[in-house]
Design a protein around this motif. Structure first.
Motif, PDB file in Angstrom:
ATOM      1  N   UNK A   1       0.823  -1.213   0.000  1.00  0.00           N
ATOM      2  CA  UNK A   1       0.000   0.000   0.000  1.00  0.00           C
ATOM      3  C   UNK A   1       0.860   1.267   0.000  1.00  0.00           C
ATOM      4  N   UNK A   2       1.946   1.242   0.742  1.00  0.00           N
ATOM      5  CA  UNK A   2       2.834   2.405   0.778  1.00  0.00           C
ATOM      6  C   UNK A   2       3.498   2.639  -0.576  1.00  0.00           C
ATOM      7  N   UNK A   3       3.922   1.569  -1.241  1.00  0.00           N
ATOM      8  CA  UNK A   3       4.500   1.728  -2.588  1.00  0.00           C
ATOM      9  C   UNK A   3       3.481   2.365  -3.526  1.00  0.00           C
ATOM     10  N   UNK A   4       2.243   1.907  -3.445  1.00  0.00           N
ATOM     11  CA  UNK A   4       1.186   2.495  -4.269  1.00  0.00           C
ATOM     12  C   UNK A   4       1.015   3.974  -3.933  1.00  0.00           C
ATOM     13  N   UNK A   5       0.943   4.300  -2.637  1.00  0.00           N
ATOM     14  CA  UNK A   5       0.758   5.689  -2.218  1.00  0.00           C
ATOM     15  C   UNK A   5       1.911   6.562  -2.711  1.00  0.00           C
ATOM     16  N   UNK A   6       3.126   6.089  -2.566  1.00  0.00           N
ATOM     17  CA  UNK A   6       4.278   6.883  -3.013  1.00  0.00           C
ATOM     18  C   UNK A   6       4.319   7.023  -4.527  1.00  0.00           C
ATOM     19  N   UNK A   7       3.786   6.036  -5.245  1.00  0.00           N
ATOM     20  CA  UNK A   7       3.757   6.131  -6.715  1.00  0.00           C
ATOM     21  C   UNK A   7       2.804   7.228  -7.171  1.00  0.00           C
ATOM     22  N   UNK A   8       1.874   7.612  -6.316  1.00  0.00           N
ATOM     23  CA  UNK A   8       0.953   8.710  -6.601  1.00  0.00           C
ATOM     24  C   UNK A   8       1.514  10.024  -6.037  1.00  0.00           C
ATOM     25  N   UNK A   9       1.960   9.957  -4.825  1.00  0.00           N
ATOM     26  CA  UNK A   9       2.338  11.163  -4.076  1.00  0.00           C
ATOM     27  C   UNK A   9       3.625  11.825  -4.589  1.00  0.00           C
ATOM     28  N   UNK A  10       4.672  11.049  -4.783  1.00  0.00           N
ATOM     29  CA  UNK A  10       5.955  11.644  -5.192  1.00  0.00           C
ATOM     30  C   UNK A  10       5.846  12.349  -6.546  1.00  0.00           C
ATOM     31  N   UNK A  11       5.248  11.738  -7.571  1.00  0.00           N
ATOM     32  CA  UNK A  11       5.107  12.478  -8.838  1.00  0.00           C
ATOM     33  C   UNK A  11       4.289  13.763  -8.693  1.00  0.00           C
ATOM     34  N   UNK A  12       3.231  13.735  -7.888  1.00  0.00           N
ATOM     35  CA  UNK A  12       2.420  14.941  -7.685  1.00  0.00           C
ATOM     36  C   UNK A  12       3.249  16.035  -7.011  1.00  0.00           C
ATOM     37  N   UNK A  13       4.018  15.644  -6.018  1.00  0.00           N
ATOM     38  CA  UNK A  13       4.857  16.609  -5.301  1.00  0.00           C
ATOM     39  C   UNK A  13       5.964  17.158  -6.205  1.00  0.00           C
ATOM     40  N   UNK A  14       6.619  16.276  -6.925  1.00  0.00           N
ATOM     41  CA  UNK A  14       7.704  16.691  -7.832  1.00  0.00           C
ATOM     42  C   UNK A  14       7.180  17.652  -8.905  1.00  0.00           C
ATOM     43  N   UNK A  15       6.050  17.323  -9.481  1.00  0.00           N
ATOM     44  CA  UNK A  15       5.465  18.160 -10.531  1.00  0.00           C
ATOM     45  C   UNK A  15       5.152  19.562  -9.987  1.00  0.00           C
TER      46      UNK A  15
END
Length: 175
Positions: free
Chosen positions: A149-163
């Motif tokens: 679940x954390x890998x899934x969350x980070x796959x959404x969160x990190x790109x949004x934050x980076x962008x």
């Protein structure tokens, strides 16, 4: 084992509640400066995931009487090291640290403390904690479920934050 688990569990829950209080105070300051929130749609799921992690850990360890890991000393030291690194991350970002993705347009990106070497050290720390804490108490279901679940969350969160950082700050120049 029961007393150690409850002690660690209560301390970590209190720590997280204190962090949420700091995050709320930082959020108010950031918003007063004109910060923009990004990723609000997934934030509630992240909060739910982290809350469910603590429930799952409590239920698995207490109801299934999980034993302390044979390598508990190493796991406990690793967990304690993560707590020190967590404090370093929070203090390095100061008022800019938050559990939400809040971007202050035009702000200078902080590249100090652990952020000198890695873009998202707090995510590395959280991931390590989500592995080490359940492993410490042999909560294998919890570790497996929340690792995924954390890998899934980070796959959404990190790109949004980076962008958002690239679009609204000097992030590209700094990193």
């Amino acid at each position: 084992m029961g007393k150690l688990f409850l002690f660690v569990y209560i301390i970590v829950v209190i720590q997280r509640l204190v962090e949420l209080t700091v995050a709320k105070r930082n959020e108010q300051w950031m918003r007063s400066q004109g910060a923009i929130e990004v990723g609000a749609s997934h934030y509630k799921w992240m909060v739910f995931m982290h809350t469910a992690f603590f429930v799952s850990l409590l239920v698995e360890v207490t109801m299934f009487n999980r034993p302390l890991s044979p390598v508990w000393g190493l796991l406990l030291v690793t967990f304690l090291l993560m707590q020190l690194l967590r404090v370093w991350c929070l203090s390095s970002l100061g008022k800019f640290w938050n559990t939400k993705i809040l971007i202050l347009p035009g702000a200078t990106v902080q590249k100090k403390g652990p952020y000198r070497w890695i873009r998202h050290p707090n995510y590395v720390i959280v991931t390590t904690e989500l592995l080490v804490l359940p492993l410490l108490f042999s909560a294998y279901f919890t570790v497996a479920l929340f690792f995924v679940l954390n890998l899934w969350m980070l796959s959404v969160r990190i790109p949004a934050e980076e962008r958002a950082l690239r679009e609204l700050t000097n992030y590209t120049e700094v990193f």
